[in-house]
Design an enzyme around this catalytic site. Sequence first.
Site, PDB file in Angstrom:
ATOM      1  N   ASP A   1      -2.614  12.674   2.781  1.00 13.59           N
ATOM      2  CA  ASP A   1      -1.428  11.825   2.854  1.00 13.59           C
ATOM      3  C   ASP A   1      -0.275  12.499   2.108  1.00 13.59           C
ATOM      4  O   ASP A   1      -0.467  13.097   1.047  1.00 13.59           O
ATOM      5  CB  ASP A   1      -1.737  10.456   2.217  1.00 13.59           C
ATOM      6  CG  ASP A   1      -0.704   9.411   2.597  1.00 13.59           C
ATOM      7  OD1 ASP A   1      -1.030   8.505   3.380  1.00 13.59           O
ATOM      8  OD2 ASP A   1       0.460   9.511   2.119  1.00 13.59           O
ATOM      9  N   ILE A   2       0.919  12.390   2.656  1.00 14.82           N
ATOM     10  CA  ILE A   2       2.089  13.053   2.064  1.00 14.82           C
ATOM     11  C   ILE A   2       2.503  12.407   0.735  1.00 14.82           C
ATOM     12  O   ILE A   2       3.140  13.048  -0.097  1.00 14.82           O
ATOM     13  CB  ILE A   2       3.274  13.049   3.067  1.00 14.82           C
ATOM     14  CG1 ILE A   2       4.276  14.140   2.728  1.00 14.82           C
ATOM     15  CG2 ILE A   2       3.942  11.684   3.126  1.00 14.82           C
ATOM     16  CD1 ILE A   2       5.296  14.391   3.828  1.00 14.82           C
TER      17      ILE A   2
ATOM     18  N   ASN B   1      -4.722  -0.366   7.855  1.00 17.74           N
ATOM     19  CA  ASN B   1      -3.718  -1.414   7.945  1.00 17.74           C
ATOM     20  C   ASN B   1      -3.420  -1.679   9.413  1.00 17.74           C
ATOM     21  O   ASN B   1      -3.271  -0.752  10.199  1.00 17.74           O
ATOM     22  CB  ASN B   1      -2.442  -0.975   7.223  1.00 17.74           C
ATOM     23  CG  ASN B   1      -2.654  -0.794   5.733  1.00 17.74           C
ATOM     24  OD1 ASN B   1      -3.307  -1.614   5.090  1.00 17.74           O
ATOM     25  ND2 ASN B   1      -2.139   0.284   5.172  1.00 17.74           N
TER      26      ASN B   1
ATOM     27  N   GLU C   1       2.581   1.107   8.723  1.00 20.52           N
ATOM     28  CA  GLU C   1       3.879   1.750   8.900  1.00 20.52           C
ATOM     29  C   GLU C   1       3.885   2.714  10.078  1.00 20.52           C
ATOM     30  O   GLU C   1       4.895   2.838  10.768  1.00 20.52           O
ATOM     31  CB  GLU C   1       4.266   2.507   7.618  1.00 20.52           C
ATOM     32  CG  GLU C   1       4.540   1.590   6.443  1.00 20.52           C
ATOM     33  CD  GLU C   1       4.763   2.363   5.148  1.00 20.52           C
ATOM     34  OE1 GLU C   1       4.756   3.614   5.179  1.00 20.52           O
ATOM     35  OE2 GLU C   1       4.933   1.712   4.115  1.00 20.52           O
ATOM     36  N   VAL C   2       2.786   3.433  10.261  1.00 21.12           N
ATOM     37  CA  VAL C   2       2.735   4.433  11.333  1.00 21.12           C
ATOM     38  C   VAL C   2       1.890   3.880  12.490  1.00 21.12           C
ATOM     39  O   VAL C   2       0.709   3.565  12.308  1.00 21.12           O
ATOM     40  CB  VAL C   2       2.137   5.761  10.826  1.00 21.12           C
ATOM     41  CG1 VAL C   2       2.050   6.771  11.957  1.00 21.12           C
ATOM     42  CG2 VAL C   2       2.974   6.313   9.665  1.00 21.12           C
TER      43      VAL C   2
ATOM     44  N   HIS D   1      -5.154   4.791  12.081  1.00 16.98           N
ATOM     45  CA  HIS D   1      -5.622   5.703  11.043  1.00 16.98           C
ATOM     46  C   HIS D   1      -6.419   4.958   9.996  1.00 16.98           C
ATOM     47  O   HIS D   1      -6.188   3.772   9.755  1.00 16.98           O
ATOM     48  CB  HIS D   1      -4.460   6.444  10.376  1.00 16.98           C
ATOM     49  CG  HIS D   1      -3.361   5.550   9.876  1.00 16.98           C
ATOM     50  ND1 HIS D   1      -2.402   5.002  10.713  1.00 16.98           N
ATOM     51  CD2 HIS D   1      -3.073   5.088   8.637  1.00 16.98           C
ATOM     52  CE1 HIS D   1      -1.573   4.253  10.003  1.00 16.98           C
ATOM     53  NE2 HIS D   1      -1.966   4.284   8.735  1.00 16.98           N
TER      54      HIS D   1
ATOM     55  N   HIS E   1      -7.370   5.246   5.959  1.00 15.44           N
ATOM     56  CA  HIS E   1      -7.107   5.880   4.671  1.00 15.44           C
ATOM     57  C   HIS E   1      -8.433   6.055   3.939  1.00 15.44           C
ATOM     58  O   HIS E   1      -9.242   5.117   3.896  1.00 15.44           O
ATOM     59  CB  HIS E   1      -6.243   4.973   3.784  1.00 15.44           C
ATOM     60  CG  HIS E   1      -4.867   4.699   4.306  1.00 15.44           C
ATOM     61  ND1 HIS E   1      -3.739   5.299   3.789  1.00 15.44           N
ATOM     62  CD2 HIS E   1      -4.421   3.860   5.281  1.00 15.44           C
ATOM     63  CE1 HIS E   1      -2.661   4.839   4.409  1.00 15.44           C
ATOM     64  NE2 HIS E   1      -3.053   3.962   5.328  1.00 15.44           N
TER      65      HIS E   1
HETATM   66  P1  5GP Z   1       0.180   2.886   6.897  1.00 11.61           P
HETATM   67  O1  5GP Z   1       1.098   2.096   6.016  1.00 11.61           O
HETATM   68  O2  5GP Z   1       0.714   2.998   8.297  1.00 11.61           O
HETATM   69  O3  5GP Z   1      -1.245   2.384   6.839  1.00 11.61           O
HETATM   70  O4  5GP Z   1       0.094   4.328   6.256  1.00 11.61           O
HETATM   71  C1  5GP Z   1       0.860   5.412   6.684  1.00 11.61           C
HETATM   72  C2  5GP Z   1       0.631   6.543   5.709  1.00 11.61           C
HETATM   73  O5  5GP Z   1       1.150   7.720   6.286  1.00 11.61           O
HETATM   74  C3  5GP Z   1       1.307   6.361   4.353  1.00 11.61           C
HETATM   75  O6  5GP Z   1       0.336   6.402   3.308  1.00 11.61           O
HETATM   76  C4  5GP Z   1       2.296   7.544   4.273  1.00 11.61           C
HETATM   77  O7  5GP Z   1       2.411   8.108   2.990  1.00 11.61           O
HETATM   78  C5  5GP Z   1       1.685   8.531   5.276  1.00 11.61           C
HETATM   79  N1  5GP Z   1       2.665   9.427   5.903  1.00 11.61           N
HETATM   80  C6  5GP Z   1       3.866   9.082   6.432  1.00 11.61           C
HETATM   81  N2  5GP Z   1       4.490  10.159   6.934  1.00 11.61           N
HETATM   82  C7  5GP Z   1       3.647  11.212   6.727  1.00 11.61           C
HETATM   83  C8  5GP Z   1       3.753  12.603   7.033  1.00 11.61           C
HETATM   84  O8  5GP Z   1       4.722  13.096   7.600  1.00 11.61           O
HETATM   85  N3  5GP Z   1       2.695  13.379   6.676  1.00 11.61           N
HETATM   86  C9  5GP Z   1       1.576  12.872   6.045  1.00 11.61           C
HETATM   87  N4  5GP Z   1       0.602  13.738   5.738  1.00 11.61           N
HETATM   88  N5  5GP Z   1       1.464  11.562   5.750  1.00 11.61           N
HETATM   89  C10 5GP Z   1       2.485  10.740   6.073  1.00 11.61           C
END
Ligand code: 5GP
Length: 132
Positions: free
Chosen positions: A40-41, A98, A106-107, A111, A113
């Site tokens: 994760d970034i 999520n 968010e994405v 996925h 985690h």
């Molecule tokens: P969500 O909230 O959708 O469950 O988690 C999305 C995750 O993607 C977050 O933890 C965020 O830090 C990670 N993320 C967002 N953009 C990028 C990216 O460009 N590269 C990587 N490696 N992780 C990302």
Amino acid sequence: MSATTGLPPYDDTNIFARILRGEIPSRRVHESEHAVAFHDIAPRTPVHVLVIPRGRYVSLADFTAQATEAEIAGFWRAVGQVARELGLEARGYRALTNMGAEGGQEVPHFHVHLFGGRPLGAMVPATDSGAA
Ligand code: 5GP
């Protein structure tokens, strides 16, 4: 809005689609037929890795409704394998996904985690301002 997912249709411009296509760099730790994993970034724990299917699935709801048996088996096997290869099993870890707005997704590419490397505390806050 998709009747199956409760979310908009898959968006090929989402950040994980771009990572899968190699348009955006990622620190990959696993690649197999049905899954890719990368750091994760913005890690929230000493180890914070994301495992994603290669297929175009918006969420857990979409994936479990639409993916083939081979995709589902291959993906979840990869989740366990990545955790093992990261050395998380002895101390324990958390796998979390999520889904949708209230889940904090968010994405919009399904996925999981993987969090580990320190005690992780409560699963979710016991109470918060949004609690019923
Ligand atoms: P969500 O909230 O959708 O469950 O988690 C999305 C995750 O993607 C977050 O933890 C965020 O830090 C990670 N993320 C967002 N953009 C990028 C990216 O460009 N590269 C990587 N490696 N992780 C990302």
